[in-house]
Design a protein around this motif. Structure first.
Motif, short mmCIF file in Angstrom:
data_model
loop_
_atom_site.label_atom_id
_atom_site.label_comp_id
_atom_site.label_asym_id
_atom_site.label_seq_id
_atom_site.Cartn_x
_atom_site.Cartn_y
_atom_site.Cartn_z
N LEU A 117 12.53 0.76 -15.53
CA LEU A 117 12.29 2.08 -16.13
C LEU A 117 13.29 2.29 -17.27
O LEU A 117 14.49 2.22 -17.05
N ASP A 118 12.74 2.51 -18.45
CA ASP A 118 13.56 2.74 -19.64
C ASP A 118 13.54 4.25 -19.86
O ASP A 118 12.48 4.82 -20.13
N TYR A 119 14.66 4.92 -19.66
CA TYR A 119 14.68 6.38 -19.82
C TYR A 119 16.00 6.87 -20.38
O TYR A 119 16.98 6.16 -20.35
N SER A 120 15.96 8.08 -20.88
CA SER A 120 17.08 8.75 -21.54
C SER A 120 17.38 8.06 -22.88
O SER A 120 17.19 8.65 -23.92
N SER A 121 17.84 6.83 -22.84
CA SER A 121 17.99 6.03 -24.06
C SER A 121 18.49 6.86 -25.25
O SER A 121 17.83 6.97 -26.28
N VAL A 122 19.66 7.41 -25.06
CA VAL A 122 20.24 8.29 -26.08
C VAL A 122 20.72 7.50 -27.29
O VAL A 122 20.91 6.29 -27.22
N ASN A 123 20.93 8.22 -28.36
CA ASN A 123 21.39 7.60 -29.58
C ASN A 123 22.88 7.86 -29.77
O ASN A 123 23.32 9.01 -29.71
N ILE A 124 23.62 6.80 -29.97
CA ILE A 124 25.06 6.93 -30.12
C ILE A 124 25.38 7.63 -31.43
O ILE A 124 24.77 7.36 -32.46
N ASN A 157 19.12 2.29 -19.68
CA ASN A 157 19.40 3.20 -20.78
C ASN A 157 19.45 2.35 -22.06
O ASN A 157 20.46 1.71 -22.35
N HIS A 158 18.34 2.34 -22.76
CA HIS A 158 18.22 1.50 -23.96
C HIS A 158 18.90 2.27 -25.11
O HIS A 158 18.25 2.92 -25.93
N LEU A 159 20.21 2.19 -25.11
CA LEU A 159 21.01 2.99 -26.06
C LEU A 159 20.60 2.74 -27.51
O LEU A 159 20.41 1.59 -27.91
N LEU A 306 14.44 -4.20 -37.11
CA LEU A 306 14.11 -2.80 -36.83
C LEU A 306 14.04 -2.49 -35.33
O LEU A 306 14.13 -3.38 -34.50
N TYR A 307 13.86 -1.21 -35.08
CA TYR A 307 13.67 -0.69 -33.72
C TYR A 307 12.65 -1.54 -32.96
O TYR A 307 12.89 -1.96 -31.82
N ALA A 308 11.51 -1.82 -33.61
CA ALA A 308 10.44 -2.57 -32.94
C ALA A 308 10.88 -4.00 -32.64
O ALA A 308 10.55 -4.56 -31.59
N ARG A 310 13.81 -5.01 -31.96
CA ARG A 310 14.71 -4.96 -30.81
C ARG A 310 13.94 -4.72 -29.51
O ARG A 310 14.29 -5.24 -28.46
N ASP A 311 12.86 -3.94 -29.61
CA ASP A 311 12.05 -3.70 -28.42
C ASP A 311 11.31 -4.96 -27.97
O ASP A 311 11.09 -5.17 -26.77
N ILE A 312 10.93 -5.79 -28.92
CA ILE A 312 10.28 -7.06 -28.55
C ILE A 312 11.28 -7.93 -27.80
O ILE A 312 11.00 -8.46 -26.71
N LEU A 328 8.22 0.34 -17.45
CA LEU A 328 7.83 1.67 -17.91
C LEU A 328 8.79 2.20 -18.98
O LEU A 328 10.01 2.04 -18.83
N TYR A 329 8.22 2.83 -20.00
CA TYR A 329 9.04 3.45 -21.04
C TYR A 329 8.79 4.95 -21.01
O TYR A 329 7.70 5.40 -21.34
N VAL A 330 9.81 5.69 -20.59
CA VAL A 330 9.67 7.15 -20.53
C VAL A 330 10.15 7.71 -21.87
O VAL A 330 11.34 7.96 -22.07
N VAL A 331 9.22 7.86 -22.78
CA VAL A 331 9.55 8.22 -24.17
C VAL A 331 8.52 9.23 -24.68
O VAL A 331 7.34 9.15 -24.33
N ALA A 332 8.96 10.14 -25.54
CA ALA A 332 8.11 11.21 -26.05
C ALA A 332 6.82 10.68 -26.70
O ALA A 332 6.78 9.56 -27.21
N GLN A 334 5.56 11.33 -29.39
CA GLN A 334 5.70 11.03 -30.82
C GLN A 334 5.77 9.53 -31.07
O GLN A 334 5.53 9.06 -32.16
N GLN A 335 6.15 8.78 -30.04
CA GLN A 335 6.27 7.33 -30.22
C GLN A 335 5.04 6.58 -29.70
O GLN A 335 5.10 5.37 -29.47
N ASN A 336 3.94 7.29 -29.52
CA ASN A 336 2.71 6.64 -29.06
C ASN A 336 2.38 5.40 -29.89
O ASN A 336 2.09 4.33 -29.35
N1 ARG Z 1 16.58 5.95 -28.69
C1 ARG Z 1 15.21 6.25 -28.86
C2 ARG Z 1 15.02 7.70 -29.31
O1 ARG Z 1 15.86 8.54 -29.03
C3 ARG Z 1 14.41 6.07 -27.60
C4 ARG Z 1 14.37 4.66 -27.10
C5 ARG Z 1 13.29 4.44 -26.10
N2 ARG Z 1 13.26 3.13 -25.54
C6 ARG Z 1 12.82 2.05 -26.14
N3 ARG Z 1 12.91 0.90 -25.53
N4 ARG Z 1 12.27 2.11 -27.33
O2 ARG Z 1 14.03 7.99 -29.93
#
Ligand code: ARG
Length: 564
Positions: A117-124, A157-159, A306-308, A310-312, A328-332, A334-336
């Protein structure tokens, strides 16, 4: 409750004309309990049996040998309704003896299965704001729910710890502050430097060149640049960690974007080998026209990933490291598009696990309260929302129960709980307008209401002391007691639904429902009476309700004080 027994009995009565699966699929719980505890609608059987539904229901009713748990049946149109033996049902509560809510009472459906489960994943170095509430609490709730069902859950937490913002911050700190000052302060300070940077860069675009150069130096592993990078990360994680502690949120891994710096090349190689990576104005992309999607950009013209990308790399890493059954990716929402593209690219790459990736999307949270709006670009920090809710809870608790000890702990549990609850009440995808008054209402469909009910149970149990007799379960036959018994015993159904649909709200709504049923029982009957055996039964029910409310609240990350 008792589904198995009823399925078998109906199966026998149908004498081979219906399968157990057909019967199980048809069985339902009537909306109103006066219609029975379980119902068998026979409409779906009428085609294969070539009979009218009422006739089928009638034949089954005539042939059925009722199991002990069923007291009687009733025919109503095409339905065969079952009424349980209330004393037999209440006996199920005894299985709760010594149950703490920490381990499952039923089957452990997740045994041997791993779920990432990938969740919260805050941005530093960016604000931990109200927009992160849902991913954090929905993800953490699902994590606990899966664990409860026996899954090997891995919380990740995918920071967001990579990107040009780090270059910008270095410029800002060097110009207007110092590392020492940054380390002394909270993350707000870092954010204010960031905001200032953006303001000044508008007038002086040369700052952006400096920022880019510094980010390059981070990428190249330059010592000075990395010292800044590490400090930003440390300061942010310290502040974020405090919020996680208050929310009771934990992770097994903090492997974020920077972790994949050296893990992307092998993925890019696979893409190249498969002829999927194509040039586009110097950048490298995977074309997705055939799937009605814009191309997925993986390497910029200047070589930056890019973000993508890194996700790969993260998907491959997780498969190798955890051998997940589901990721599972618990993400808003907007990132559909991002996740649709990601999953498609992984599929085209032949990634084994592509079919097990899931985007668990959710809606937006906004504040109803003007004073904390985001107007003027002001971000609403999650910590501030929690503080404000706790402050309001403190006032309410002081008014309701002026003599109670540890008011601070209670205010924290009530305030934080109310915020968490608000994000877990509706199905995920709904947008939420957050209102402090609404979530802190003690009489609404809120966590204070559930917590208050739990405290009420605890208080009854405290006052009663140890029961003086063996419980007489016949004392639990009234409609109110029986509804409460049934609610207690359906806890695991709620947990399983929450897991199956990735919707913690099944548990949240269950908690409110159980609290309501108990309160109806509480107002309808006296629990402690002269009849010791009856008292013992009612106390057993009260105890079961308290334990179950505690378990439900703990799954969604809300504390249950014994006193309020
Ligand atoms: N840090 C990203 C954001 O705040 C969310 C990351 C979600 N996880 C992932 N593996 N893309 O928008």
């Amino acid at each position: 409750m008792f589904e198995k027994e009823i399925i078998s009995a109906v199966y026998e009565a149908a004498a081979g004309r219906l399968t157990k699966e057909e019967i199980a699929a048809a069985l339902e719980t009537p909306k109103e309990s006066r219609l029975g505890d379980l119902a068998l609608p026979c409409f779906k059987f009428s085609r294969s049996l070539r009979k009218a539904p009422p006739a089928i229901a009638g034949e089954i009713a005539a042939a059925i040998k009722l199991p002990e748990c069923v007291e009687r049946t009733e025919l109503a149109g095409g339905y065969l309704n079952f009424f349980f033996d209330r004393v037999k049902a209440a006996a199920g509560l005894r299985g709760l003896d010594g149950w703490t809510g920490e381990s499952t009472r039923g089957e452990r459906e997740g045994e041997g299965k791993t779920i990432c489960l990938d969740y919260s994943s805050v941005n530093i170095a960016k604000p931990f704001h109200i927009g992160h509430l849902s991913t954090t609490v929905i993800g953490a709730a699902l994590y606990r729910i899966f664990k409860y069902l026996g899954y090997n859950a891995v919380g990740i937490n995918h920071l967001g710890d990579w990107g040009t913002q780090f270059g910008k911050l270095i410029v800002a700190v060097k110009k207007w502050s110092s590392l020492a000052e940054v380390e002394k302060n909270e993350e707000y300070f870092l954010n204010s430097l960031y905001v200032r940077y953006h303001r000044e860069a508008e007038a002086d675009p040369a700052l952006d060149d400096e920022a880019r150069a510094w980010f390059r130096r981070i990428e190249d592993g330059d010592k000075e640049a990395l010292a800044y990078f590490d400090a930003f990360k440390k300061v942010t994680m310290k502040a974020v960690g405090k919020v996680y502690d208050r929310l009771g949120v934990t992770f097994d891994s903090y492997a974020g974007e920077s972790f994949y710096n050296d893990k992307m090349q092998p993925c890019l190689d696979i893409l190249k080998r498969k002829g999927l990576l194509v040039d586009s104005d110097g950048a490298k992309v995977v074309r997705l026209d055939d799937y009605d999607m814009p191309p997925c950009l993986l390497v910029k013209a200047d070589g930056a990933t890019l973000y993508a990308t890194r996700d790969i790399a993260a998907a491959y890493y997780r498969k190798k490291e955890y051998d997940f059954d589901k990721c599972l990716y618990v993400v808003a929402y907007q990132q559909n598009l991002h996740f649709k593209q990601l999953f498609k690219v992984l599929e085209l790459m032949g990634f084994d696990g592509a079919g097990d990736m899931e985007h668990v999307a959710f809606g937006m949270v906004s504040l109803e309260d003007g004073a904390m709006s985001t107007r003027g670009g002001r971000v609403v920090w999650l910590k501030e929302v929690l503080d404000r809710a706790v402050e309001k809870a403190r006032a309410i608790v002081a008014e309701k129960n002026p003599d109670c000890e540890n008011k601070d702990d209670i205010a924290e549990a009530v305030g934080v709980g109310a915020v968490v609850f608000s994000a877990l009440w509706n199905s995920r995808i709904k947008d939420i307008v957050f209102s402090f008054d609404k979530v802190l209402n003690f009489d609404g469909e809120t966590s204070p209401y559930v917590q208050y009910t739990h405290a009420r149970c605890s208080s009854v149990l405290r006052k009663a002391g140890a029961p003086a007799a063996e419980p007489d379960l016949r004392a639990l036959s009234s409609d109110e007691a029986y509804e409460t018994v049934k609610a207690v015993l359906s806890f695991e159904d709620a947990v399983r639904s929450a897991a199956r649909y990735r919707e913690p709200c099944y548990v949240t709504r269950y908690a409110v429902d159980l609290a309501e049923k108990f309160n109806r029982f509480y107002y309808a009957e006296r629990i402690i009476t002269e009849d010791e055996a009856a008292t013992a039964a009612k106390l057993a029910l009260t105890d079961a309700v308290a334990r179950t409310l505690r378990a439900a609240l703990s799954l969604i990350g809300i504390k249950a004080p014994d006193e309020m």
